[in-house]
Design an enzyme around this catalytic site. Sequence first.
Site, PDB file in Angstrom:
ATOM      1  N   SER A 138      -2.496   4.064  -2.102  1.00  0.00           N
ATOM      2  CA  SER A 138      -1.075   4.043  -1.741  1.00  0.00           C
ATOM      3  C   SER A 138      -0.798   3.198  -0.499  1.00  0.00           C
ATOM      4  O   SER A 138      -0.966   1.992  -0.530  1.00  0.00           O
ATOM      5  CB  SER A 138      -0.603   5.487  -1.565  1.00  0.00           C
ATOM      6  OG  SER A 138       0.780   5.536  -1.467  1.00  0.00           O
ATOM      7  N   ASP A 186       5.043   0.089  -0.923  1.00  0.00           N
ATOM      8  CA  ASP A 186       3.675   0.357  -0.480  1.00  0.00           C
ATOM      9  C   ASP A 186       2.713  -0.242  -1.515  1.00  0.00           C
ATOM     10  O   ASP A 186       3.144  -0.921  -2.449  1.00  0.00           O
ATOM     11  CB  ASP A 186       3.451   1.867  -0.274  1.00  0.00           C
ATOM     12  CG  ASP A 186       3.571   2.667  -1.546  1.00  0.00           C
ATOM     13  OD1 ASP A 186       4.211   2.172  -2.506  1.00  0.00           O
ATOM     14  OD2 ASP A 186       3.022   3.779  -1.625  1.00  0.00           O
ATOM     15  N   ASP A 237       1.002   0.792  -4.070  1.00  0.00           N
ATOM     16  CA  ASP A 237       1.100   1.114  -5.505  1.00  0.00           C
ATOM     17  C   ASP A 237       2.549   1.208  -5.984  1.00  0.00           C
ATOM     18  O   ASP A 237       2.804   1.645  -7.115  1.00  0.00           O
ATOM     19  CB  ASP A 237       0.334   2.404  -5.824  1.00  0.00           C
ATOM     20  CG  ASP A 237       0.917   3.620  -5.125  1.00  0.00           C
ATOM     21  OD1 ASP A 237       1.386   3.486  -3.980  1.00  0.00           O
ATOM     22  OD2 ASP A 237       0.902   4.710  -5.723  1.00  0.00           O
ATOM     23  N   ASP A 292       5.067   3.109  -5.557  1.00  0.00           N
ATOM     24  CA  ASP A 292       5.818   4.328  -5.899  1.00  0.00           C
ATOM     25  C   ASP A 292       6.849   4.614  -4.810  1.00  0.00           C
ATOM     26  O   ASP A 292       7.724   5.449  -4.973  1.00  0.00           O
ATOM     27  CB  ASP A 292       4.901   5.540  -6.158  1.00  0.00           C
ATOM     28  CG  ASP A 292       4.030   5.906  -4.970  1.00  0.00           C
ATOM     29  OD1 ASP A 292       3.927   5.114  -4.005  1.00  0.00           O
ATOM     30  OD2 ASP A 292       3.426   6.994  -5.020  1.00  0.00           O
TER      31      ASP A 292
HETATM   32 MG    MG Z   1       2.229   5.128  -2.884  1.00  0.00          MG
END
Ligand code: MG
Length: 445
Positions: free
Chosen positions: A100, A238, A240, A242
Amino acid sequence: MRVGGAGTLFGTNGVRGIANKDLTAELALNLGRTIATLKEGKIAVACDTRISSSMLKCAVAAGIMSCGSDVVDLGISPTPALQFYVKNTDCVAGVIITASHNPKEYNGIKFIQENGVEFFREMDEESERLYMSKSFKEVDWSKVGKLIQDDCKEVYVDAVAESVDLDKKYRVVADCGNGAGSFTTPEILKSLECESLVINANPDGRFPARDPEPVERNLEILKKLVIEFRADFGVAHDGDADRAVFVDEKGNFVSEDVVLALMARYYVEKNRGGIVVTPVSTSKVVEDVVKEVGGEVIYTAVGSPVVAKVMIEKNSIFGGEGNGGLIFPEHLVARDGGMSVAKMLQLLDETGKKLSELAAEVPRYFTVKGKIPCKDKIKLLEELKKEFPEANHIDGARIEFKDGWILIRPSGTEPIARIYAESRNKKRAEELYEFGVNVVKKILR
Ligand code: MG
């Protein structure tokens, strides 16, 4: 081997650690065996752009196949794109390899349920017990699983773009942070006919442009470009994708809590009421605006899996964390950076207002955060319950005052207690923080 929080393998976001040190190929292999022993059927795997991600993904995939399950390899993909794929195909589970927002040397492995939602705490605990027992159901050579290649990004981009309907055209600067969002956010903006300027959209696990954490200090270039490009807003992800954070058209960073509040208000107004779910650490600004338009806020413990769990249980219309992780349950009960971009465009389109104008509409709070040593977590929690019976004790103690609140929360991983204090008056926020510090000192004296 200790990687996660609280002396356990799994922390609040799956297994995290430094790649090839804490998080080795062997560990990944056995985590693959773990999920394939728990869930029978096809399992999708994907990873972010980190240097160690392919190594860990291949090890997880090998572990899964050794237990007789087929693996769908989705390559480098944002976490929500993998989750959306698992939800909408016949996969029984998913595994995402990502750390992340953590620095480049870290990586992580997180399990996803059949419905696309992250594993809940009790599921991680079950996984951990199985991992420790090593009682995996490895199969005979003739039953080893297959490796199937597929893509989840195109379907995800289409679904995100179709979830909104815009009248006007927008100018957007997107900072993908060299992460997995490099493959999807530029495409989402294209589908929505935005004029976009995209930066750091070359996948690179060394994160040469900026740290993967999209916090204000890492976004100075984005702020400048928003002004130069005369954009309606800037967005940053960030590693990834999300999470999404925003910069308004004047180049000012918009606090994540304010974005959460604006989006929550939009959802409650649209639904004429409804439940918004967020952790106890979230700013009061969310509750203020949600109540004002006839909605209700439910607070949970800190961590996105528990927010998702409560959203499902309470049939919530919207939820999220005050770190840019917004959850749009009609699409997927998971934090979703791509959806956050699309819904921000929708919000501007429907209100006809600039992001700076919207941000100015919600109450302004001052927050003071800090930590103090805490060696006896259990005693602290027990005494807080006795001393403040009216407080919310779902995760530490959130104590409400007429003009502010404090949260005293022992850390799960370190011998400290975190203290958050918030008020609309700066001096009062500082006073409340001092009050919190003194409460902890008195209890632990
Ligand atoms: Mg993340």
